[in-house]
Design an enzyme around this catalytic site. Sequence first.
Site, PDB file in Angstrom:
ATOM      1  N   HIS A   1       3.294   6.442  -6.699  1.00 11.86           N
ATOM      2  CA  HIS A   1       2.905   7.765  -7.570  1.00 11.86           C
ATOM      3  C   HIS A   1       4.006   9.475  -6.986  1.00 11.86           C
ATOM      4  CE1 HIS A   1      -1.926   9.921  -6.738  1.00 11.86           C
ATOM      5  NE2 HIS A   1      -1.112  10.223  -7.705  1.00 11.86           N
TER       6      HIS A   1
ATOM      7  N   HIS B   1       0.794  -1.029   0.250  1.00 13.41           N
ATOM      8  CA  HIS B   1       0.083  -0.070  -0.661  1.00 13.41           C
ATOM      9  C   HIS B   1       0.963   1.341  -0.108  1.00 13.41           C
ATOM     10  CE1 HIS B   1      -2.824   2.857   1.467  1.00 13.41           C
ATOM     11  NE2 HIS B   1      -2.397   3.172   1.524  1.00 13.41           N
ATOM     12  N   GLU B   2       1.541   1.365   1.037  1.00 13.84           N
ATOM     13  CA  GLU B   2       2.736   2.343   1.171  1.00 13.84           C
ATOM     14  C   GLU B   2       3.405   2.677  -0.167  1.00 13.84           C
ATOM     15  OE1 GLU B   2       1.758   4.665   2.992  1.00 13.84           O
ATOM     16  OE2 GLU B   2       0.329   3.703   4.886  1.00 13.84           O
TER      17      GLU B   2
ATOM     18  N   HIS C   1       1.815   4.311  -2.693  1.00  8.53           N
ATOM     19  CA  HIS C   1       2.096   5.964  -3.282  1.00  8.53           C
ATOM     20  C   HIS C   1       3.271   6.245  -3.181  1.00  8.53           C
ATOM     21  CE1 HIS C   1      -1.936   6.896  -0.178  1.00  8.53           C
ATOM     22  NE2 HIS C   1      -1.476   6.069   0.253  1.00  8.53           N
TER      23      HIS C   1
END
Length: 680
Positions: free
Chosen positions: A476, A469-470, A473
């Site tokens: 991104h 998940h991180e 990010h």
Amino acid sequence: MTANPLLDKWSTPFELPPFGDIEPDHFMDAFEATMATARAEIDAIADNPDAPSFDNTIEALEKSGELLSRTARTFYNLTGAHTSPELQSIEREMAPKFAKHGSETFQNNALYQRIATLWENRENLDLDEEKARVLERYHSMFQRAGAGLEPEAKTRMAEISQRLASIGTQFGQNMLKDEADYQLVLETKDDLAGLPDFLISAAAEAAKDRGLEGKYVITLSRSSIEPFLQFSTNRTLRETAFKAWSSRGEGGGNTDNRKIVAETIDLRAEKARLLGFDSFAHFKLDDTMAKTPEAVRELLTKVWTPALKQAHAEEEKLAEMARSEGDNFEIAPWDWRHYSEKVRKADFDLDEAELKPYLQLDKIIEAAFDTANRLFGLSFEEKHGLPVYQPDVRVFEVKDRNGKHVGLFLGDYFARASKRSGAWMSAFRGQHRLDGDVSPIIVNVLNFSKGAPGEATLLTFEDARTLFHEFGHALHGLLSNVTYPIIAGTGVARDFVELPSQLYEHWLSEPDVLSRFAVHYKTGEAMPKALLDKLLAAENFNQGFATVEYTACALVDLEMHLLDSGKDLDVSEYERKTLADIDMPKAITMRHRIPHFAHAFSGDGYSAGYYSYMWSEVMDADAFGAFEEKGDIFDPETAEKLYTHIYSAGGRPDPAETYKAFRGRGPDIKALLEKRGLAA
């Protein structure tokens, strides 16, 4: 004071902060100097006698305050990941000063008039998509900060901003202290009953770190306390540990956050009224994809109803399991994880102790990197000897498929007392092209229990999912490809920002990934297919619980920020009543109870916005279908569209439109309900 490294040009490799040269005292001096410079730059823009243009106003603002931004990024990354009493003192002192600096900028009438003139004339400025979006962002930011208010209201807005900054900082520091101060010391065989070897090893390492060699310590880090609650057969200790975890920020002493919450709610409601909104929730949501509290409540209710039904069915199965072992009591919150682990073992022949030896931290990092390589052509080369703020931090140079430098990725994976809980992505430097190509320096911060010296650090599957998940990010931020800093990377709508991270989680659960990287930490053998099949079959297990504990937070967050006042608000009673009104099961607590709900009260990033994870999940569940429909989870054409429309676009396009450009249509909530196993 001698030369201040924060004010010098950084000659470190990749222009990393020279951490070894920076002392806490340097920050106050640097903040004073760089804030003064930034103020002079902003005043010069506001007072420019030339007619406003995009270049002399908006682009000039984007270029202003560069040294202040660099210093602040360095400072706040440290206060989150590796703080100290000295840094915390500076943080408390600077919070209202930064708020004041922001108010002086956003309430500068001459500056606002220049921006308003550009906004009114925007159709005649011949702006491309990116410049048009940047102008819109500035106009919106100034209006939402009170630039158009009368002088008296502006003054009050500034006072509110400064006070909110101060108490938000205190909220986070109180929470960190409660977490850092707590330790459950285990000594006897009864204390350790039921604990698997990996948890005993991690608890021994935590004890050693605290000067308690020969004993065992459970901390309030999720990677420590959650497995303890799963495996410990000592119900009294489970209750003790759970209550300490659940009551952070509610201890009645100097770190009690309830009065801070009440004051925060009151000030936010007043701020919203000054700006002409019915409530803080209306104000906050006006600048999101959701737009209104009604839209948020509709989404959460659609999920809450089936989740609640599923959770009650799960609770009955847990009670049956407890009764089968001679434990005839009502399931309490400190029992849920323990008996759900037993039910999972019974239903799927799967338990965490069997699974965890195949989930090594290093291999899961490798899996995340490999997935990025297969999707986007990225490569990751670890660099040694570079300046880092703590010895465990790892640094990787990221390159594209042509070998061109993309940026730096820092991984800070282990729990420690100087780090706040949770997991997050941040940036020491964001990507932009204002002065040549500026590459990003991105960091992931997590809180895994560190393995003993010479031993692998083993993760739960939930830990592994958090890492993916991180890292979503992080991608991104790393893949950002825009000109202006304000819309770079994660500079997107709050309820869109979780899409790249939650979408990336999907690849972890794919056999193509797990079969290659889930290997035993001792033998190196791949996870047996039978175990992999059981893991995937159990993926929706306990989803009623997981959905209820999350959605309850989102609903409480929304309702609190619809209040018109926080005066005389009894936070604990408000939480109790609101949960009773939605029929919250007694055996489940909010994932983040109000006194330690940092997303909402340590700053306002997710205030009235905790629903964002689910809003984005509607999109991510549907978006992964684009790959599944191709029959290839690494389909090059789909991956290219994902890069173009989601990961590299930053905040340039409208989020709803860019999702449609990727998927060919809007998202379907049915995909979320099916993903969570809640579809009728």
